[in-house]
Design a protein around this motif. Structure first.
Motif, PDB file in Angstrom:
ATOM      1  N   SER A 176       0.823  -1.217   0.000  1.00 19.13           N
ATOM      2  CA  SER A 176       0.000   0.000   0.000  1.00 19.13           C
ATOM      3  C   SER A 176       0.856   1.265   0.000  1.00 19.13           C
ATOM      4  O   SER A 176       1.683   1.476   0.888  1.00 19.13           O
ATOM      5  CB  SER A 176      -1.002   0.033   1.150  1.00 19.13           C
ATOM      6  OG  SER A 176      -1.920  -1.039   0.982  1.00 19.13           O
ATOM      7  N   TRP A 217      -0.335   7.506   2.223  1.00 14.11           N
ATOM      8  CA  TRP A 217       0.489   8.394   3.043  1.00 14.11           C
ATOM      9  C   TRP A 217       1.572   7.599   3.791  1.00 14.11           C
ATOM     10  O   TRP A 217       2.761   7.919   3.735  1.00 14.11           O
ATOM     11  CB  TRP A 217      -0.427   9.149   4.019  1.00 14.11           C
ATOM     12  CG  TRP A 217       0.268  10.110   4.920  1.00 14.11           C
ATOM     13  CD1 TRP A 217       1.472  10.726   4.705  1.00 14.11           C
ATOM     14  CD2 TRP A 217      -0.197  10.578   6.190  1.00 14.11           C
ATOM     15  NE1 TRP A 217       1.774  11.557   5.755  1.00 14.11           N
ATOM     16  CE2 TRP A 217       0.772  11.486   6.684  1.00 14.11           C
ATOM     17  CE3 TRP A 217      -1.345  10.333   6.953  1.00 14.11           C
ATOM     18  CZ2 TRP A 217       0.626  12.128   7.912  1.00 14.11           C
ATOM     19  CZ3 TRP A 217      -1.482  10.981   8.173  1.00 14.11           C
ATOM     20  CH2 TRP A 217      -0.510  11.865   8.644  1.00 14.11           C
ATOM     21  N   MET A 218       1.149   6.564   4.504  1.00 11.49           N
ATOM     22  CA  MET A 218       2.113   5.820   5.313  1.00 11.49           C
ATOM     23  C   MET A 218       3.094   5.047   4.442  1.00 11.49           C
ATOM     24  O   MET A 218       4.275   4.925   4.788  1.00 11.49           O
ATOM     25  CB  MET A 218       1.380   4.872   6.269  1.00 11.49           C
ATOM     26  CG  MET A 218       0.783   5.570   7.455  1.00 11.49           C
ATOM     27  SD  MET A 218       2.009   6.493   8.444  1.00 11.49           S
ATOM     28  CE  MET A 218       1.486   8.161   8.169  1.00 11.49           C
ATOM     29  N   ASN A 228      -7.071  -0.516   7.612  1.00 11.33           N
ATOM     30  CA  ASN A 228      -7.179  -1.435   8.749  1.00 11.33           C
ATOM     31  C   ASN A 228      -7.814  -2.783   8.403  1.00 11.33           C
ATOM     32  O   ASN A 228      -7.418  -3.827   8.907  1.00 11.33           O
ATOM     33  CB  ASN A 228      -7.996  -0.791   9.876  1.00 11.33           C
ATOM     34  CG  ASN A 228      -7.404   0.525  10.335  1.00 11.33           C
ATOM     35  OD1 ASN A 228      -6.311   0.893   9.927  1.00 11.33           O
ATOM     36  ND2 ASN A 228      -8.130   1.248  11.178  1.00 11.33           N
ATOM     37  N   PRO A 265      -3.949   0.758  13.715  1.00 12.49           N
ATOM     38  CA  PRO A 265      -4.047   0.054  14.999  1.00 12.49           C
ATOM     39  C   PRO A 265      -3.958  -1.478  14.875  1.00 12.49           C
ATOM     40  O   PRO A 265      -4.361  -2.174  15.796  1.00 12.49           O
ATOM     41  CB  PRO A 265      -5.441   0.484  15.480  1.00 12.49           C
ATOM     42  CG  PRO A 265      -6.242   0.688  14.215  1.00 12.49           C
ATOM     43  CD  PRO A 265      -5.277   1.173  13.185  1.00 12.49           C
ATOM     44  N   HIS A 294      -3.290   5.758  19.625  1.00 12.00           N
ATOM     45  CA  HIS A 294      -1.980   6.401  19.821  1.00 12.00           C
ATOM     46  C   HIS A 294      -1.828   6.844  21.277  1.00 12.00           C
ATOM     47  O   HIS A 294      -0.760   6.701  21.876  1.00 12.00           O
ATOM     48  CB  HIS A 294      -1.860   7.647  18.937  1.00 12.00           C
ATOM     49  CG  HIS A 294      -1.407   7.377  17.526  1.00 12.00           C
ATOM     50  ND1 HIS A 294      -0.177   6.842  17.236  1.00 12.00           N
ATOM     51  CD2 HIS A 294      -2.016   7.595  16.327  1.00 12.00           C
ATOM     52  CE1 HIS A 294      -0.026   6.746  15.912  1.00 12.00           C
ATOM     53  NE2 HIS A 294      -1.142   7.200  15.339  1.00 12.00           N
ATOM     54  N   MET A 310     -11.813   4.490  -2.671  1.00 14.04           N
ATOM     55  CA  MET A 310     -10.535   3.990  -2.158  1.00 14.04           C
ATOM     56  C   MET A 310      -9.407   4.321  -3.132  1.00 14.04           C
ATOM     57  O   MET A 310      -9.582   4.255  -4.347  1.00 14.04           O
ATOM     58  CB  MET A 310     -10.650   2.468  -1.980  1.00 14.04           C
ATOM     59  CG  MET A 310      -9.409   1.809  -1.470  1.00 14.04           C
ATOM     60  SD  MET A 310      -9.053   2.223   0.260  1.00 14.04           S
ATOM     61  CE  MET A 310     -10.073   1.039   1.138  1.00 14.04           C
TER      62      MET A 310
HETATM   63  N1  LIG Z   1       1.265   6.053  12.497  1.00  9.70           N
HETATM   64  C1  LIG Z   1       0.500   7.062  12.146  1.00  9.70           C
HETATM   65  O1  LIG Z   1       0.617   8.156  12.705  1.00  9.70           O
HETATM   66  C2  LIG Z   1      -0.489   6.877  11.038  1.00  9.70           C
HETATM   67  C3  LIG Z   1      -0.931   7.988  10.291  1.00  9.70           C
HETATM   68  C4  LIG Z   1      -1.800   7.734   9.205  1.00  9.70           C
HETATM   69  C5  LIG Z   1      -2.236   6.450   8.940  1.00  9.70           C
HETATM   70  N2  LIG Z   1      -1.821   5.401   9.711  1.00  9.70           N
HETATM   71  C6  LIG Z   1      -2.289   4.032   9.436  1.00  9.70           C
HETATM   72  O2  LIG Z   1      -1.701   3.608   8.201  1.00  9.70           O
HETATM   73  C7  LIG Z   1      -2.619   2.793   7.483  1.00  9.70           C
HETATM   74  C8  LIG Z   1      -2.815   3.414   6.090  1.00  9.70           C
HETATM   75  O3  LIG Z   1      -3.276   4.736   6.229  1.00  9.70           O
HETATM   76  P1  LIG Z   1      -2.976   5.833   5.101  1.00  9.70           P
HETATM   77  O4  LIG Z   1      -3.344   7.149   5.691  1.00  9.70           O
HETATM   78  O5  LIG Z   1      -1.613   5.649   4.535  1.00  9.70           O
HETATM   79  O6  LIG Z   1      -4.082   5.392   4.043  1.00  9.70           O
HETATM   80  P2  LIG Z   1      -4.278   5.885   2.558  1.00  9.70           P
HETATM   81  O7  LIG Z   1      -5.729   5.890   2.318  1.00  9.70           O
HETATM   82  O8  LIG Z   1      -3.438   7.118   2.307  1.00  9.70           O
HETATM   83  O9  LIG Z   1      -3.610   4.696   1.713  1.00  9.70           O
HETATM   84  C9  LIG Z   1      -4.118   3.401   1.706  1.00  9.70           C
HETATM   85  C10 LIG Z   1      -3.630   2.739   0.436  1.00  9.70           C
HETATM   86  O10 LIG Z   1      -4.011   1.356   0.455  1.00  9.70           O
HETATM   87  C11 LIG Z   1      -4.313   0.988  -0.873  1.00  9.70           C
HETATM   88  N3  LIG Z   1      -5.038  -0.292  -0.894  1.00  9.70           N
HETATM   89  C12 LIG Z   1      -6.370  -0.510  -0.748  1.00  9.70           C
HETATM   90  N4  LIG Z   1      -6.642  -1.819  -0.883  1.00  9.70           N
HETATM   91  C13 LIG Z   1      -5.465  -2.450  -1.133  1.00  9.70           C
HETATM   92  C14 LIG Z   1      -5.091  -3.815  -1.371  1.00  9.70           C
HETATM   93  N5  LIG Z   1      -5.996  -4.807  -1.391  1.00  9.70           N
HETATM   94  N6  LIG Z   1      -3.792  -4.101  -1.603  1.00  9.70           N
HETATM   95  C15 LIG Z   1      -2.858  -3.106  -1.595  1.00  9.70           C
HETATM   96  N7  LIG Z   1      -3.157  -1.796  -1.362  1.00  9.70           N
HETATM   97  C16 LIG Z   1      -4.431  -1.480  -1.140  1.00  9.70           C
HETATM   98  C17 LIG Z   1      -5.080   2.179  -1.405  1.00  9.70           C
HETATM   99  O11 LIG Z   1      -5.160   2.174  -2.817  1.00  9.70           O
HETATM  100  C18 LIG Z   1      -4.235   3.330  -0.851  1.00  9.70           C
HETATM  101  O12 LIG Z   1      -3.205   3.702  -1.751  1.00  9.70           O
HETATM  102  C19 LIG Z   1      -3.894   2.720   8.333  1.00  9.70           C
HETATM  103  O13 LIG Z   1      -3.892   1.546   9.078  1.00  9.70           O
HETATM  104  C20 LIG Z   1      -3.785   3.933   9.242  1.00  9.70           C
HETATM  105  O14 LIG Z   1      -4.458   3.758  10.473  1.00  9.70           O
HETATM  106  C21 LIG Z   1      -0.949   5.608  10.727  1.00  9.70           C
END
Ligand SMILES: NC(=O)c1ccc[n+]([C@@H]2O[C@H](COP(=O)([O-])OP(=O)(O)OC[C@H]3O[C@@H](n4cnc5c(N)ncnc54)[C@H](O)[C@@H]3O)[C@@H](O)[C@H]2O)c1
Length: 416
Positions: free
Chosen positions: A19, A22-23, A92, A114, A202, A233
């Protein structure tokens, strides 16, 4: 041990990414920064294979982030023999399926918090990781802030005395706009809970890491905006605002709170506190902060002023009230980033520390990484808060074996 050691003694590790949101981007940058910030480790991560269901994000991973290969099927990443470690940065809903598959493929993984939608998902990932004997690390990055590490140390050394109470919040305004996008985060089947799992997790992790294990919880949830414009998505981020979009239902909480008691058989025995999180708050933007009060002093920190620690030591004397201490080499990993005091670290640097701790643990070094057992201990607190919000009762939090949060009983606190 994972990876390959070159004739110059460098450990090369092939990285897989699942994926590219952002992360995913931040994990990739963090791996690339590890040899720059920590050259003495002689660890060289190599970006090998990235997956995302959105083809443009796969292209971004290859062309911009620098992954050698890309795919729309995460299984290709797990099956790749050149991949030694995997970052799981999916929504998640997918943490359980992908976390279990990564463990079964024998790959150590760094997974975002989480870890699933609820404690049942987290427990499944923990069981698979334990059965496979792989190393795990969790994206609870705020632990690594130098000021947070310093407060933890002050408590462990007994300098704040017996800890009596805490006040901790994560007030984040990412959904304060009523037209803020209905991303996967607002859907129960995709995210689980709302502010509770996304933000309060967190806070819970910080409190269990800094103070000690939480044993009893009384929770409260509320939803402020019940409909939002739908965001498909793989597009934009959860900060997006959509004008005149088709509306969908918000299925989880915008605000979560918990009264907590710390475990009676722990060094934080007797301590109590309040924890709160909101994703619709107006004012604070990334207001993750806490205050820890003890019989001899208190400490306070907020991510919005990440490089400032507020400290009060002693009940009497000429210097009453808080003193502000700027980031300096005595705090956590500060010195790895900056040569002098008062220069600032930022959010992305916390991910670099996280990547470092993960890779050190993977290569058989010091185990300072957060673990899947600790993620499960956090998820159990969140589950207790959710259950309490339904029945209004206090809920006991089950103990998770192996979830130490790095506390050593003989040195933490002075609660005798
Ligand atoms: N540690 C932190 O401070 C923090 C901050 C933001 C997000 N997060 C966590 O990180 C995770 C992702 O959040 P995000 O903000 O990066 O989400 P996001 O929505 O920016 O990115 C999610 C990505 O997953 C992809 N995806 C969807 N289904 C998929 C699949 N079957 N196979 C592969 N990729 C797939 C989407 O296309 C998208 O690019 C979540 O669990 C979130 O809780 C943590």
């Amino acid at each position: 041990m994972a990876g390959h050691i070159t004739d110059k003694g460098i450990t090369e590790l092939g990285v897989g990414l699942i994926s590219v949101g952002w992360m995913g981007k931040l994990h990739s940058r963090a791996y690339q920064a590890v040899p720059v910030v920590y050259p003495e480790l002689n660890i060289r991560p190599r970006l090998v294979h990235a997956a995302d269901t959105a083809p443009d994000r796969v292209e971004y991973a290859r062309n911009v982030l620098g992954y050698a290969k890309g795919t729309t099927d995460y299984r290709d990443v797990l099956a790749d023999p050149e991949v030694d470690v995997v970052s799981i940065c999916a929504p998640n809903l997918l943490h359980r399926e992908i976390g279990v598959a990564a463990a079964e493929a024998g790959k150590s993984f760094w997974i975002e918090k989480p870890v699933g939608r609820d404690a049942v998902d987290t427990a499944a990932v923990a069981a698979a990781a334990a059965a496979a004997g792989v190393t795990t690390s969790i994206g609870y990055n705020y632990r690594h802030a130098p000021a947070v590490e310093r407060i933890r140390e002050l408590i462990a050394n007994g300098e704040l005395g017996r800890i009596t109470n805490v006040r901790a919040v994560f007030f984040n305004g990412y959904a304060s706009e009523p037209n803020g996008a209905l991303s996967w985060r607002f859907k129960k089947d995709l995210a689980g809970s709302g502010a509770l799992g996304d933000l309060l997790s967190h806070v819970v992790d910080l409190m269990q890491y800094v103070v000690g294990p939480i044993s009893d919880v009384n929770g409260l949830l509320s939803t402020v905006h019940r409909q939002r414009p739908i965001l498909p998505m793989g597009q934009a981020t959860h900060f997006a605002v959509i004008e005149d979009g088709e509306l969908g239902e918000v299925e989880n909480d915008d605000y979560a709170a918990a009264l907590v008691r710390f475990a009676a058989d722990s060094p934080a025995a007797g301590a109590v506190g309040t924890l709160e999180a909101s994703r619709v708050i107006v004012g604070p933007q990334c207001g993750l902060g806490f205050e820890v009060y003890g019989t001899e002093g208190s400490a306070s920190w907020n991510f919005e002023q990440m490089n400032e620690l507020k400290l009060a030591l002693g009940r009497t004397g000429p210097n009453q009230g808080y003193t502000t201490i700027l980031g300096n080499a005595s705090q956590g990993e500060y010195a790895a980033f900056q040569p002098g005091p008062g220069n600032s670290l930022g959010y992305d640097d916390l991910k670099v520390v996280e990547a470092k701790k993960f890779l050190v643990a993977v290569t058989g070094g010091e185990q300072r990484n957060s673990t899947i057992e600790e993620a499960l201990a956090d998820a159990e607190v969140i589950a207790a808060a959710a259950a309490s919000a339904v029945d209004g009762q206090w809920h006991h939090v089950p103990t998770v074996p192996g979830a130490t949060f790095g506390h050593r009983r003989e040195t933490v606190g002075s609660n005798a």
